[in-house]
Design a protein around this motif. Structure first.
Motif, PDB file in Angstrom:
ATOM      1  N   ALA A  34     -14.420  20.922  21.804  1.00 44.79           N
ATOM      2  CA  ALA A  34     -13.612  21.331  22.964  1.00 44.79           C
ATOM      3  C   ALA A  34     -12.530  22.042  22.555  1.00 44.79           C
ATOM      4  CB  ALA A  34     -13.269  20.283  23.917  1.00 44.79           C
ATOM      5  N   VAL A  35     -11.805  21.536  21.459  1.00 43.50           N
ATOM      6  CA  VAL A  35     -10.638  22.278  20.950  1.00 43.50           C
ATOM      7  C   VAL A  35     -10.702  23.545  20.594  1.00 43.50           C
ATOM      8  CG1 VAL A  35     -10.592  21.529  18.561  1.00 43.50           C
ATOM      9  CG2 VAL A  35      -8.538  21.830  19.568  1.00 43.50           C
ATOM     10  N   LEU A  68     -14.969  17.491  30.833  1.00 45.74           N
ATOM     11  CA  LEU A  68     -13.561  16.927  30.502  1.00 45.74           C
ATOM     12  C   LEU A  68     -12.658  17.627  31.387  1.00 45.74           C
ATOM     13  CD1 LEU A  68     -13.269  16.886  26.587  1.00 45.74           C
ATOM     14  CD2 LEU A  68     -13.728  14.904  27.958  1.00 45.74           C
ATOM     15  N   THR A  69     -11.905  16.861  32.015  1.00 43.12           N
ATOM     16  CA  THR A  69     -10.689  17.332  32.631  1.00 43.12           C
ATOM     17  C   THR A  69      -9.544  17.864  31.566  1.00 43.12           C
ATOM     18  OG1 THR A  69      -9.580  15.254  32.966  1.00 43.12           O
ATOM     19  CG2 THR A  69     -11.135  15.979  34.633  1.00 43.12           C
ATOM     20  N   VAL A 120      -6.540  16.478  26.362  1.00 35.18           N
ATOM     21  CA  VAL A 120      -5.294  16.429  25.684  1.00 35.18           C
ATOM     22  C   VAL A 120      -5.329  15.033  25.070  1.00 35.18           C
ATOM     23  CG1 VAL A 120      -2.905  16.281  26.147  1.00 35.18           C
ATOM     24  CG2 VAL A 120      -4.252  18.241  27.212  1.00 35.18           C
ATOM     25  N   LEU A 121      -5.639  14.016  25.910  1.00 36.60           N
ATOM     26  CA  LEU A 121      -5.655  12.641  25.257  1.00 36.60           C
ATOM     27  C   LEU A 121      -6.622  12.421  24.128  1.00 36.60           C
ATOM     28  CD1 LEU A 121      -4.785  10.380  28.528  1.00 36.60           C
ATOM     29  CD2 LEU A 121      -3.225  10.935  26.393  1.00 36.60           C
ATOM     30  N   LEU A 125       0.305   7.265  21.925  1.00 34.06           N
ATOM     31  CA  LEU A 125      -0.146   8.165  22.619  1.00 34.06           C
ATOM     32  C   LEU A 125       0.287   8.965  24.101  1.00 34.06           C
ATOM     33  CD1 LEU A 125      -2.986  10.110  22.138  1.00 34.06           C
ATOM     34  CD2 LEU A 125      -4.191   8.162  23.547  1.00 34.06           C
ATOM     35  N   ALA A 126       0.804   8.125  24.908  1.00 34.52           N
ATOM     36  CA  ALA A 126       1.244   8.490  25.979  1.00 34.52           C
ATOM     37  C   ALA A 126       2.658   9.309  25.635  1.00 34.52           C
ATOM     38  CB  ALA A 126       1.693   7.292  26.807  1.00 34.52           C
ATOM     39  N   GLN A 127       3.429   8.794  24.757  1.00 34.81           N
ATOM     40  CA  GLN A 127       4.731   9.503  24.190  1.00 34.81           C
ATOM     41  C   GLN A 127       4.560  10.901  23.640  1.00 34.81           C
ATOM     42  OE1 GLN A 127       6.486   6.308  21.870  1.00 34.81           O
ATOM     43  NE2 GLN A 127       7.365   5.462  23.430  1.00 34.81           N
TER      44      GLN A 127
END
Length: 147
Positions: A115-116, A36-37, A42-43, A64-66
């Motif tokens: 990943a978290v 994962l990048t 993050v997303l 999600l973007a906000q």
């Protein structure tokens, strides 16, 4: 050269740039095993977090973007990659034909959960030198993020 700083370390912008680059390198290394990048992570994790926080109500691409403060077009591109990897699904919003609902798949949920742990472990190691000052740093960062 004209600068009000006689030393580069006096510039908060330059120091933030340096620290951000060092921290991002550490996070990239932590995310390598998950393929994962950082933006993908993050997303993906934010999608999981928002779904869990909001009792699994529909989360739109724009929401999600906000939440992550990312450009909507960049968000869309990253989500496209996550969709190809099978970690999310995008579906038309049931009430708004202009919006997409983002759903995390079982495999996306699993990889985000693993990943978290790696990211938070790296954060603990990276910021450990601050000791009790970490709370102060967080307050300053929130102040900058919400100005």
């Amino acid at each position: 050269m004209s600068s009000k700083f006689s030393n580069a370390e006096e510039s908060p912008g330059f120091m933030l740039w340096q620290v951000t680059n060092i921290w991002q390198k550490a996070i990239r290394k932590a995310l390598d095993p998950f393929e994962l990048t950082h933006p993908q992570f993050v997303l993906l994790f934010s999608c999981k977090w928002l779904h869990d926080k909001n009792d699994h109500t529909d989360i739109t691409q724009v929401q999600l973007a906000q939440h992550v403060q990312m450009d909507v077009n960049v968000t869309s591109q990253v989500l496209r990659t996550l969709e190809k990897k099978g970690y999310i699904e995008r579906r038309p919003h049931p009430k708004d034909s202009r919006a997409n609902v983002i759903l995390i798949t079982k495999s996306g949920d699993e990889i985000a959960s693993h990943a978290v742990q790696a990211v938070e472990e790296e954060d603990r190691a990276f910021f450990s030198g601050l000791g009790e000052d970490i709370g102060h740093l967080n307050r300053l960062l929130k102040q900058l993020a919400h100005r």
